[in-house]
Write an enzyme that holds these catalytic residues in place. Structure first.
Site, short mmCIF file in Angstrom:
data_model
loop_
_atom_site.label_atom_id
_atom_site.label_comp_id
_atom_site.label_asym_id
_atom_site.label_seq_id
_atom_site.Cartn_x
_atom_site.Cartn_y
_atom_site.Cartn_z
N HIS A 80 29.41 10.49 98.93
CA HIS A 80 28.63 11.80 98.83
C HIS A 80 27.48 11.29 99.48
O HIS A 80 26.56 11.64 99.44
CB HIS A 80 28.15 11.71 96.97
CG HIS A 80 28.98 12.20 96.33
ND1 HIS A 80 28.73 13.73 96.18
CD2 HIS A 80 29.88 11.05 95.90
CE1 HIS A 80 30.09 13.88 95.22
NE2 HIS A 80 30.69 12.48 94.95
N ASN A 153 30.23 18.28 89.76
CA ASN A 153 30.84 18.56 91.05
C ASN A 153 31.31 20.27 91.43
O ASN A 153 30.82 20.92 90.17
CB ASN A 153 31.93 17.55 92.06
CG ASN A 153 32.27 16.35 91.91
OD1 ASN A 153 31.52 15.39 92.82
ND2 ASN A 153 33.34 15.32 91.74
N HIS A 344 22.05 9.16 87.64
CA HIS A 344 22.74 8.04 87.53
C HIS A 344 23.48 9.18 85.97
O HIS A 344 22.41 9.47 85.60
CB HIS A 344 21.69 6.68 87.26
CG HIS A 344 22.25 5.94 86.45
ND1 HIS A 344 23.65 5.87 86.21
CD2 HIS A 344 21.69 4.97 85.21
CE1 HIS A 344 23.51 5.05 85.19
NE2 HIS A 344 22.81 3.89 84.89
N TYR A 367 26.37 4.01 88.94
CA TYR A 367 25.13 4.35 89.19
C TYR A 367 23.97 4.08 89.85
O TYR A 367 23.29 3.73 90.19
CB TYR A 367 25.01 5.90 89.08
CG TYR A 367 26.07 6.79 89.26
CD1 TYR A 367 26.73 6.94 88.63
CD2 TYR A 367 25.86 7.95 89.55
CE1 TYR A 367 28.60 7.92 88.70
CE2 TYR A 367 27.14 9.09 90.45
CZ TYR A 367 28.05 8.85 90.09
OH TYR A 367 29.14 9.55 90.36
FE1 HDD Z 1 30.14 9.41 91.79
C1 HDD Z 1 27.40 9.58 94.10
C2 HDD Z 1 29.70 13.40 91.17
C3 HDD Z 1 33.33 10.30 89.62
C4 HDD Z 1 30.56 6.10 91.54
N1 HDD Z 1 29.19 10.69 92.33
C5 HDD Z 1 27.88 10.82 93.61
C6 HDD Z 1 27.37 11.42 93.31
C7 HDD Z 1 27.92 12.89 92.71
C8 HDD Z 1 29.34 12.80 92.36
C9 HDD Z 1 27.93 14.50 92.82
C10 HDD Z 1 26.05 11.84 94.71
C11 HDD Z 1 24.73 12.08 94.08
C12 HDD Z 1 23.80 11.91 94.97
O1 HDD Z 1 23.86 13.48 94.79
O2 HDD Z 1 22.71 11.10 95.23
N2 HDD Z 1 31.54 11.25 91.08
C13 HDD Z 1 31.08 12.23 90.66
C14 HDD Z 1 31.41 13.15 89.70
C15 HDD Z 1 32.51 12.05 89.31
C16 HDD Z 1 31.75 10.81 89.97
C17 HDD Z 1 31.60 14.78 89.39
C18 HDD Z 1 33.98 12.15 88.55
C19 HDD Z 1 33.41 13.01 87.35
N3 HDD Z 1 31.89 7.97 90.88
C20 HDD Z 1 32.24 8.42 89.78
C21 HDD Z 1 33.36 7.30 89.77
C22 HDD Z 1 32.38 6.48 90.06
C23 HDD Z 1 31.46 6.96 90.88
C24 HDD Z 1 34.13 7.29 88.50
C25 HDD Z 1 32.75 4.87 89.82
C26 HDD Z 1 33.37 4.46 89.02
N4 HDD Z 1 29.41 8.35 92.73
C27 HDD Z 1 29.44 6.69 92.13
C28 HDD Z 1 28.39 6.04 92.97
C29 HDD Z 1 27.55 7.01 93.88
C30 HDD Z 1 28.11 8.59 93.93
C31 HDD Z 1 29.03 4.79 93.98
C32 HDD Z 1 27.37 6.93 95.21
C33 HDD Z 1 25.37 7.10 95.22
C34 HDD Z 1 25.48 7.22 94.34
O3 HDD Z 1 26.14 7.31 93.29
O4 HDD Z 1 24.19 7.31 94.59
O5 HDD Z 1 27.97 4.91 92.04
#
Ligand code: HDD
Length: 705
Positions: A80, A153, A344, A367
């Site tokens: 993202h 999402n 988060h 997060y």
């Molecule tokens: Fe995630 C970012 C949505 C599963 C780990 N995720 C991130 C963002 C969105 C989502 C919208 C961007 C937030 C922003 O604009 O800063 N993610 C989802 C959805 C998921 C999902 C809807 C499943 C239902 N994500 C998911 C899993 C993991 C992560 C299973 C880790 C185990 N996601 C992250 C992250 C991010 C992230 C690596 C990258 C940047 C951040 O968090 O802030 O931690």
């Protein structure tokens, strides 16, 4: 927010905005200084020994300037990375006290400030907007009881069921490690290799291959919390809840060819659209809906509520609208706000709690962890965009970038600081987060629940629910993506998986790849859920904010154009006149029409509809301009409404539109012709409201349906 408008004078100045005011810094007419406030009289020439001599280390301004610059970048989000954000507010329609004690959901009409960030998943910060990808839809509610983040999402399901698979999935979908290709695309071997071996991804793949993955606008896509969460009311009773955002403008997409061209014509297509709509006062609006399931009905479904690869079909549990969100302010500094915002899933408030969904449980770790590296330490919640409007009172201290001069001691219990901060809530029922008291028992096991094992039924449900053109687009997307895969083994395995979804799908994809059609699984069902088809997801936005292009040249019928334009702008559309050069064109009757954009700087993909006016001389000029002919051809092929006057029809013929639409019958396919500006305008407006005409002759690939 129009830059320069003082925030404090805006009628919608809310608690968050007032808080941000304290951090806003706009240089006025003051002199340039160093970071230390020392005035600088020359930032163009370094201090040197003689006019042609070496630069001196003593030049603290030069060193400070270069050093700060050298440290300007922070790591982009691991997923993202590319996004765009906006502020706004949320207000509930009615009290939800029966289900949740969340303070911001108690009082109808009470506004809670929000910040929303939309994003793509795969591409880096600088990638194009209109790639085939999931879109993030993350909302931070600055409630009076602390920040609540709904990190969703635009699809209601996910690729995997357990967060432990997230690094594998992301490593597979991201650019390949040896050559860092492809950017912003899933059409490559490692992604399809992973998915073909991980059948739980199949349902999500159906969404990803559908037009949902190429939204026309962030303002025209749904959002979903994905997981089953839990509402908890004041009495401690829990209710399962799934969250849905529904855009007022309806759910509309691009088509794949258009999206690819748009990625070049305007890589910022979605970001610009959001920004411009807000600047123009066309505030994006979404309705929040919930699906509620009583705790005792947890096992009433043929799937597991804890499985994030499943939806609850709306026909089974209707979505109840509970409130609306309006986005009405652009950020003032992209880095400070949109880049530094930290979401988060574990940011919850009293009344909203988790379930044991294993994907959610892992996210609740990930997060916070990622912000520590991305934002450089544990004080990121003090960054202006992340600060709650609720009071913050912790014993956390120090760390990089500490912004607060905390007074007193920092341990509990204490007597020397008067016992502060004390445990909240002694004797109080509200305003305190108390974890939902769910009985838990079990052996420590590394297993996936049996109830998570059906990976195909809902993929089939999605396929069955699509209209003919949606199915055709899904087939074409699979063909495109798998066509980019080098490994025959991966292609074959993936097509074999699709035979569990539907024989029509696997057969058509196989044919496109030159593979034999696999035997369709015997277990395939025929249920459908109409709520899944974009055909049924129109909004009530009319033609508001739709962009209409008018092709123009000297000799155009200005009166006709003005009449149609008047009707379109009345409905809220944005009409732009395009001609070979900027300036103006002269009408046949010596009237003058101002040109908004030079045709070579634009493209059909930047518009929703097209008006081709008449006028012999004008049409001749346009016929001689390949860019104009291409404009018409693409508009037709991308399903866009086209209105045409008189001689303008020659341009449609030159663009090789099928003969069937070059007459009165064309109106059914959104090709409207006529000399009465009024009649054409009315029909044009109705056509634009329908967004696209995907069943036009020549558009549906017969092999793909
Ligand atoms: Fe995630 C970012 C949505 C599963 C780990 N995720 C991130 C963002 C969105 C989502 C919208 C961007 C937030 C922003 O604009 O800063 N993610 C989802 C959805 C998921 C999902 C809807 C499943 C239902 N994500 C998911 C899993 C993991 C992560 C299973 C880790 C185990 N996601 C992250 C992250 C991010 C992230 C690596 C990258 C940047 C951040 O968090 O802030 O931690």
């Amino acid at each position: 927010m129009t830059s320069g408008t003082p925030h404090s004078q805006r009628p919608d100045h809310d608690d968050k905005d007032r808080q941000l005011d304290g951090f806003r810094a706009a240089p006025e007419s003051d002199a340039l200084t160093t970071d230390q406030g020392v005035r600088v009289d020359d930032t163009d020439n370094a201090l040197r020994a003689g006019a042609r001599g070496p630069t001196l280390l003593e030049d603290f301004h030069n060193r400070e300037k270069l050093t700060h610059f050298d440290h300007e970048r922070i790591p982009e989000r691991v997923v993202h990375a590319r996004g765009a954000g906006a502020y706004g507010h949320f207000e509930p329609y009615e009290s939800l006290a029966e289900y949740t004690c969340a303070d911001f959901l108690q009082e109808p009409g009470r506004r809670t400030p929000v910040f929303v960030r939309f994003s793509t998943v795969q591409g880096p910060r600088g990638s194009a907007d209109t790639v085939r990808d999931v879109r993030g839809f993350a909302t931070k509610f600055y409630t009076r009881e602390g920040n609540y983040d709904l990190v969703g999402n635009n699809f209601p399901v996910f690729f995997i069921q357990d967060a432990i698979k997230f690094p594998d999935f992301v490593h597979a979908v991201k650019m390949e490690p040896h050559n860092e290709m492809p950017t912003g695309a899933s059409a490559h071997d490692t992604f399809w290799d992973f998915c073909s071996l991980q059948p739980e991804s199949t349902h999500m793949l159906m969404w990803l291959m559908s037009d949902r993955a190429i939204p026309r606008s962030f303002r025209m896509m749904q959002g979903f919390g994905v997981h089953t969460f839990r509402f908890v009311n004041a009495a401690g009773r829990g209710t399962f809840v799934k969250f849905h955002w529904k855009p007022l403008l309806g759910v509309n997409s691009l088509v794949w060819d258009e999206a690819q061209i748009a990625a070049g014509r305007d890589p910022d297509f979605n970001r610009r659209d959001l920004w411009e709509a807000i600047e123009a006062g066309n505030y994006p609006e979404y309705e929040l809906g919930v699906q509620l399931v009583a705790e005792e009905d947890e096992d009433a479904f043929e799937f597991d509520l804890l499985d994030a690869t499943k939806i609850i079909p709306e026909e089974q549990v209707p979505v109840q609208p509970i409130g609306r969100m309006v986005l009405d302010r652009n950020p003032q500094n992209f880095f400070a706000e949109t880049e530094q915002v930290a979401f988060h899933t574990a940011n919850v408030v009293p009344g909203i709690d988790f379930t044991n969904d294993p994907l959610l449980q892992g996210r609740n770790f990930s997060y916070l962890d990622t912000q520590l590296i991305r934002l450089g330490g544990p004080n990121f919640s003090q960054l202006p965009v992340n600060r709650p409007i609720a009071d913050v009172n912790t014993n956390h201290r120090d760390g990089y970038g500490q912004q607060v001069i905390q007074q007193g001691n920092s341990y509990f219990p204490n007597s020397l600081s008067g016992g502060c901060p004390a445990h909240a809530g002694a004797g109080e029922a509200s305003g305190v987060f108390r974890h939902y008291q769910q009985p838990v028992a079990g052996e420590k096991v590394r297993v996936r629940s049996e109830s998570f094992k059906d990976h195909y039924s809902q993929a089939t449900l999605f396929w069955n629910s699509m209209s003919d053109w949606e199915k055709a687009h899904i087939v074409e997307a699979f063909r495109f993506e798998l066509g980019k895969v080098g490994s025959d083994e991966v292609r074959e395995r993936m097509v074999a998986n699709l035979a569990n979804v539907h024989g029509d799908l696997s057969g058509a994809v196989a044919a496109g790849l030159g593979l034999p059609a696999p035997q369709a699984a015997a277990t395939i069902h025929s249920f459908s859920s109409p709520a899944l088809s974009q055909e049924n997801l129109g909004g009530d936005g009319g033609i508001r904010t739709r962009k209409v292009a008018v092709l123009a040249a000297d000799g155009i019928d200005v009166e006709y154009v003005e009449a149609v334009r008047g009707r379109l702008t009345e409905g809220g559309a944005v009409v732009e006149v395009l001609a070979a050069n900027e300036g103006s064109v002269r009408g046949s009757d010596s009237a003058v029409l101002t040109v908004d954009r030079a045709l070579p700087t634009m493209g059909s993909v930047l518009y929703d509809a097209l008006l081709v006016p008449g006028g012999k001389q004008a049409v001749q000029t346009l016929l001689d301009d390949p860019a104009a002919v291409r404009f018409v051809e693409e508009s037709y092929r991308h399903g866009k409404p086209i209105a045409v006057q008189g001689e303008g029809e020659q341009l449609l013929a030159a663009a090789r539109l099928p003969a069937e639409v070059l007459n009165a019958a064309g109106a059914e396919q959104g090709v409207i012709s006529g000399d009465s500006a009024q009649d054409v305008a009315d029909a044009f407006v109705s056509a634009i409201e329908r967004h696209r005409f995907m069943r036009r002759p020549g558009l549906l690939n017969p092999g793909a349906v």
